[in-house]
Design a protein around this motif. Structure first.
Motif, short mmCIF file in Angstrom:
data_model
loop_
_atom_site.label_atom_id
_atom_site.label_comp_id
_atom_site.label_asym_id
_atom_site.label_seq_id
_atom_site.Cartn_x
_atom_site.Cartn_y
_atom_site.Cartn_z
N LYS A 16 0.85 -1.18 0.00
CA LYS A 16 0.00 0.00 0.00
C LYS A 16 0.89 1.24 0.00
O LYS A 16 1.80 1.36 0.80
N ARG A 17 0.63 2.16 -0.90
CA ARG A 17 1.43 3.37 -1.02
C ARG A 17 0.53 4.59 -0.90
O ARG A 17 -0.57 4.60 -1.41
N HIS A 18 1.04 5.58 -0.22
CA HIS A 18 0.31 6.84 -0.12
C HIS A 18 0.57 7.65 -1.38
O HIS A 18 1.68 7.72 -1.87
N THR A 19 -0.46 8.28 -1.88
CA THR A 19 -0.32 9.11 -3.08
C THR A 19 -0.53 10.57 -2.72
O THR A 19 -0.74 11.40 -3.59
N TYR A 20 -0.45 10.88 -1.45
CA TYR A 20 -0.65 12.24 -0.98
C TYR A 20 0.25 12.46 0.24
O TYR A 20 0.60 11.51 0.93
N PRO A 21 0.63 13.69 0.53
CA PRO A 21 1.45 13.94 1.72
C PRO A 21 0.62 13.76 2.99
O PRO A 21 -0.56 14.11 3.03
N LEU A 22 1.26 13.21 4.00
CA LEU A 22 0.59 12.97 5.27
C LEU A 22 1.42 13.64 6.37
O LEU A 22 2.59 13.31 6.55
N ILE A 23 0.82 14.58 7.08
CA ILE A 23 1.50 15.25 8.17
C ILE A 23 0.77 14.90 9.46
O ILE A 23 -0.41 15.21 9.61
N ARG A 24 1.48 14.25 10.36
CA ARG A 24 0.86 13.86 11.63
C ARG A 24 0.89 15.03 12.62
O ARG A 24 -0.08 15.28 13.30
N SER A 25 2.02 15.69 12.72
CA SER A 25 2.11 16.87 13.58
C SER A 25 3.21 17.77 13.05
O SER A 25 4.15 17.32 12.41
N SER A 26 3.06 19.06 13.29
CA SER A 26 4.01 20.03 12.80
C SER A 26 3.90 21.31 13.61
O SER A 26 2.81 21.69 14.02
N ASP A 27 5.04 21.97 13.80
CA ASP A 27 5.02 23.27 14.46
C ASP A 27 5.30 24.39 13.47
O ASP A 27 5.54 25.52 13.85
N MET A 28 5.25 24.07 12.17
CA MET A 28 5.45 25.07 11.13
C MET A 28 4.17 25.87 10.91
O MET A 28 3.08 25.35 11.12
#
Length: 81
Positions: A16-28
């Protein structure tokens, strides 16, 4: 009918491959996060068969734009906790 079953079996065997960006957490901030996602997608599409070159492109671009503090990891089987 056999063709459909064969195609379904091949899909199950593929990882299984992701075809979209996945951000779990970020401080940006949102602007920086969006620019990073676009850069990562572009690099991974351009160097789809070479993760090292994709990581190099991302790091060099981010270092030029935002300073030399970025670390980039591109690969398969990465985990997040």
């Amino acid at each position: 009918m056999a063709e459909g079953a064969e195609a379904e079996t091949q899909q199950k065997d593929e990882p299984k491959r992701h075809t979209y960006p996945l951000i779990r957490s970020s401080d940006m901030n949102d602007e920086l996060k969006t620019e990073c996602m676009e850069l990562c997608v572009t690099a991974c599409e351009k160097f789809s068969s070479n993760n090292e070159n994709a990581a190099r492109m991302i790091k060099e671009t981010m270092d030029k734009k935002f300073g030399a503090t970025w670390q980039v990891v591109v690969g398969e089987g990465m985990g997040y906790d």
